[in-house]
Scaffold this motif. Structure first.
Motif, mmCIF file in Angstrom:
data_model
loop_
_atom_site.group_PDB
_atom_site.id
_atom_site.type_symbol
_atom_site.label_atom_id
_atom_site.label_comp_id
_atom_site.label_asym_id
_atom_site.label_seq_id
_atom_site.Cartn_x
_atom_site.Cartn_y
_atom_site.Cartn_z
ATOM 1 N N ALA A 115 0.610 -1.129 -0.060
ATOM 2 C CA ALA A 115 -0.098 0.260 -0.097
ATOM 3 C C ALA A 115 0.743 1.256 0.090
ATOM 4 C CB ALA A 115 -1.000 0.071 1.099
ATOM 5 N N ASP A 116 1.891 1.056 0.765
ATOM 6 C CA ASP A 116 2.874 2.221 0.747
ATOM 7 C C ASP A 116 3.401 2.495 -0.644
ATOM 8 O OD1 ASP A 116 2.660 3.140 3.481
ATOM 9 O OD2 ASP A 116 3.852 1.235 3.944
ATOM 10 N N ILE A 117 3.770 1.336 -1.518
ATOM 11 C CA ILE A 117 4.513 1.593 -2.749
ATOM 12 C C ILE A 117 3.495 2.232 -3.685
ATOM 13 C CG2 ILE A 117 5.320 0.108 -4.771
ATOM 14 C CD1 ILE A 117 6.508 -1.932 -2.833
ATOM 15 N N VAL A 118 2.250 1.914 -3.517
ATOM 16 C CA VAL A 118 1.140 2.618 -4.221
ATOM 17 C C VAL A 118 0.973 3.959 -4.172
ATOM 18 C CG1 VAL A 118 -1.353 2.329 -5.201
ATOM 19 C CG2 VAL A 118 0.148 0.158 -4.804
ATOM 20 N N ASN A 119 1.062 4.317 -2.695
ATOM 21 C CA ASN A 119 0.679 5.681 -2.091
ATOM 22 C C ASN A 119 1.921 6.574 -2.703
ATOM 23 O OD1 ASN A 119 -0.801 7.526 -0.611
ATOM 24 N ND2 ASN A 119 1.344 7.488 0.396
ATOM 25 N N PHE A 120 3.017 6.002 -2.658
ATOM 26 C CA PHE A 120 4.353 6.858 -2.980
ATOM 27 C C PHE A 120 4.696 7.057 -4.539
ATOM 28 C CE2 PHE A 120 7.031 6.638 0.961
ATOM 29 C CZ PHE A 120 6.188 7.034 1.687
ATOM 30 N N SER A 121 4.243 5.986 -5.269
ATOM 31 C CA SER A 121 4.323 6.025 -6.584
ATOM 32 C C SER A 121 3.410 7.064 -7.149
ATOM 33 C CB SER A 121 3.784 4.626 -7.410
ATOM 34 O OG SER A 121 2.408 4.490 -7.179
ATOM 35 N N ARG A 122 2.201 7.501 -6.514
ATOM 36 C CA ARG A 122 1.145 8.628 -7.018
ATOM 37 C C ARG A 122 2.169 9.913 -6.707
ATOM 38 N NH1 ARG A 122 -2.694 8.425 -2.538
ATOM 39 N NH2 ARG A 122 -3.438 10.248 -3.651
ATOM 40 N N GLY A 123 3.242 9.773 -6.223
ATOM 41 C CA GLY A 123 4.099 11.180 -5.961
ATOM 42 C C GLY A 123 4.925 11.416 -7.100
ATOM 43 N N TRP A 124 5.315 10.346 -7.835
ATOM 44 C CA TRP A 124 6.217 10.463 -8.977
ATOM 45 C C TRP A 124 5.279 10.539 -10.330
ATOM 46 C CZ3 TRP A 124 10.914 11.380 -7.497
ATOM 47 C CH2 TRP A 124 11.398 10.849 -6.409
ATOM 48 N N THR A 125 4.115 10.820 -10.380
ATOM 49 C CA THR A 125 3.287 10.759 -11.656
ATOM 50 C C THR A 125 3.691 11.783 -12.469
ATOM 51 O OG1 THR A 125 1.501 11.897 -10.132
ATOM 52 C CG2 THR A 125 1.043 9.677 -10.905
ATOM 53 N N ASN A 126 3.946 11.911 -13.550
ATOM 54 C CA ASN A 126 4.036 12.694 -14.668
ATOM 55 C C ASN A 126 5.581 13.156 -15.027
ATOM 56 O OD1 ASN A 126 2.872 13.895 -17.028
ATOM 57 N ND2 ASN A 126 3.012 15.893 -16.026
ATOM 58 N N PHE A 127 6.537 12.535 -14.008
ATOM 59 C CA PHE A 127 7.994 12.677 -14.257
ATOM 60 C C PHE A 127 8.351 12.094 -15.602
ATOM 61 C CE2 PHE A 127 7.876 14.199 -9.787
ATOM 62 C CZ PHE A 127 9.075 15.023 -9.831
ATOM 63 N N VAL A 128 9.160 12.707 -16.508
ATOM 64 C CA VAL A 128 9.382 12.148 -17.891
ATOM 65 C C VAL A 128 10.886 12.606 -18.176
ATOM 66 C CG1 VAL A 128 7.289 12.124 -18.719
ATOM 67 C CG2 VAL A 128 8.684 14.153 -18.924
ATOM 68 N N HIS A 129 11.559 11.722 -18.894
ATOM 69 C CA HIS A 129 12.750 11.927 -19.566
ATOM 70 C C HIS A 129 12.457 12.948 -20.805
ATOM 71 C CE1 HIS A 129 15.306 9.188 -17.357
ATOM 72 N NE2 HIS A 129 14.172 8.365 -17.567
ATOM 73 N N ARG A 130 13.152 14.111 -20.907
ATOM 74 C CA ARG A 130 12.724 15.027 -22.025
ATOM 75 C C ARG A 130 14.025 15.485 -22.724
ATOM 76 N NH1 ARG A 130 9.121 20.206 -20.846
ATOM 77 N NH2 ARG A 130 8.940 19.784 -23.252
ATOM 78 N N GLN A 131 15.110 15.189 -22.126
ATOM 79 C CA GLN A 131 16.315 15.846 -22.683
ATOM 80 C C GLN A 131 16.625 15.088 -24.004
ATOM 81 O OE1 GLN A 131 17.888 18.379 -21.684
ATOM 82 N NE2 GLN A 131 16.849 18.944 -19.979
ATOM 83 N N ASP A 132 17.313 15.560 -24.851
ATOM 84 C CA ASP A 132 17.741 14.615 -26.344
ATOM 85 C C ASP A 132 18.757 13.933 -25.964
ATOM 86 O OD1 ASP A 132 15.659 16.152 -27.701
ATOM 87 O OD2 ASP A 132 17.431 17.688 -28.064
ATOM 88 N N GLN A 133 18.995 12.845 -26.912
ATOM 89 C CA GLN A 133 20.131 11.771 -26.432
ATOM 90 C C GLN A 133 21.361 12.494 -26.405
ATOM 91 O OE1 GLN A 133 19.740 8.497 -29.284
ATOM 92 N NE2 GLN A 133 17.591 7.855 -28.418
ATOM 93 N N ARG A 134 22.235 12.229 -25.630
ATOM 94 C CA ARG A 134 23.470 12.415 -25.923
ATOM 95 C C ARG A 134 24.417 11.632 -26.908
ATOM 96 N NH1 ARG A 134 26.280 13.159 -19.923
ATOM 97 N NH2 ARG A 134 25.039 14.581 -19.135
ATOM 98 N N ASP A 135 25.237 12.071 -27.779
ATOM 99 C CA ASP A 135 25.719 11.609 -28.811
ATOM 100 C C ASP A 135 26.904 10.614 -28.312
ATOM 101 O OD1 ASP A 135 24.459 13.023 -30.726
ATOM 102 O OD2 ASP A 135 26.269 14.576 -31.195
ATOM 103 N N ASN A 136 26.999 9.316 -28.844
ATOM 104 C CA ASN A 136 27.703 8.339 -28.474
ATOM 105 C C ASN A 136 27.672 7.769 -27.225
ATOM 106 O OD1 ASN A 136 28.814 8.501 -31.079
ATOM 107 N ND2 ASN A 136 30.100 10.326 -30.438
#
Length: 308
Positions: A38-59
């Motif tokens: 239940a704690d895992i489910v609850n805490f996961s709601r705190g990370w909603t909508n975090f995403v990777h947005r930076q472009d890839q680094r070459d090589n």
């Protein structure tokens, strides 16, 4: 991710005594876990909508560009407040007691009026961006030719302008800092009347708003203006305010992006724009001082009365 944070990087699997040994449940003889599913489910709601947005680094990520492979080296970002879980989240149980995240943080409705001019108010340098970090605004809002911009500070009369400009006495030029924290309470500068035609409003208007978003600094006749974002101190908004302090609205219509969806808000907080309707609750008109303004319910009511 919420489970990994707890298990691998912070509290581990079991409660520990001060000497590092595991705490044992005297009635069962089992080790006492630090968290549950239940704690895992609850805490996961705190990370909603975090995403990777930076472009890839070459090589780095790959020798080829797949397009859909994220850059997993740069920190994740919260690009917009949409998609975030906004409801209360409980803390881990400690000594058989469980509270809520934010229990020791002040309530937003308890902040003083015009907290953005009080000692401790924080502003972040945004250079040439009118939009706020982590807020979703239409892309065309960045074009100053389309709408009146956000709050514009008067270089001659605004105490806030003086604090953000931080003028160098030798060069007589603004010495902008990445973060500005007000070291004292300062007065607001100027009053104006909100209007449907934002291009007819003349600044300064600091005394006529509840809270700014970003403010513009015109610091040179030859250089482009810069922007600072007001960052409200951490505070708690109630999911369901006390009786008498909650208003609900519903947007109706098949052509609406949010058709037939409802929302509610605390009337004491500057969380919505001002829309004034006629006596038949029809023909709404948006009345504001600057683009993207957020006002309290009382401020909106006063504007509608003044507008007629």
């Amino acid at each position: 991710f919420a489970r990994e944070i707890m298990q691998l990087f912070s509290i581990g699997l079991y409660m520990l005594n001060e000497d590092g040994t595991r705490v044992i449940n005297e009635s069962t003889g089992d080790y006492i876990p630090t968290y549950t599913n239940a704690d895992i489910v609850n805490f996961s709601r705190g990370w909603t909508n975090f995403v990777h947005r930076q472009d890839q680094r070459d090589n780095i990520e790959a020798e080829w560009d797949l397009g859909f492979v994220p850059n997993a080296l740069e920190p994740m970002e919260l690009p917009t407040s949409e998609g975030r879980d906004v409801f209360p989240k409980t803390e881990l149980k400690v000594n058989e007691k469980r509270g809520y995240i934010g229990d020791n943080v002040p309530r937003c409705d308890a902040l003083p009026p015009k907290a953005w001019l009080k000692k401790g108010a924080t502003y972040h340098f945004r250079e040439d961006s009118q939009s706020l970090m982590g807020k979703k605004d239409p892309d065309w809002w960045d074009n100053p030719d389309d709408w009146t911009p956000r709050m514009v500070l008067d270089p001659n009369t605004s105490s806030l302008y003086a604090k953000l400009c931080n003028k160098d006495e030798v060069t007589n030029q603004c010495d902008f800092r990445s973060t500005v924290v007000l070291d004292e309470d300062i007065p607001c500068d100027g009053e104006c009347n909100a209007d449907r035609s934002r291009w007819r409003i003349s600044m300064p208007c600091e005394c006529s708003i509840d809270e700014p978003r970003t403010v513009r600094i015109d610091h040179s006749p030859t250089l482009a203006p810069v922007w600072y974002e007001y960052v409200r101190q951490p505070c708690i908004q109630l999911a369901f305010p006390e009786s008498g302090y909650m208003k609900t609205v519903r947007e109706v219509g098949e052509d609406s992006e949010y058709g037939n969806k409802a929302m509610c808000a605390d009337t004491r907080l500057p969380v919505a724009g001002t829309a004034c309707c006629d006596s038949n609750a029809q023909d709404p008109k948006h009345i504001c001082v600057f683009k993207g303004e957020r006002a309290t319910y009382s401020t909106s009511g006063e504007r509608c009365v003044a507008y007629g």
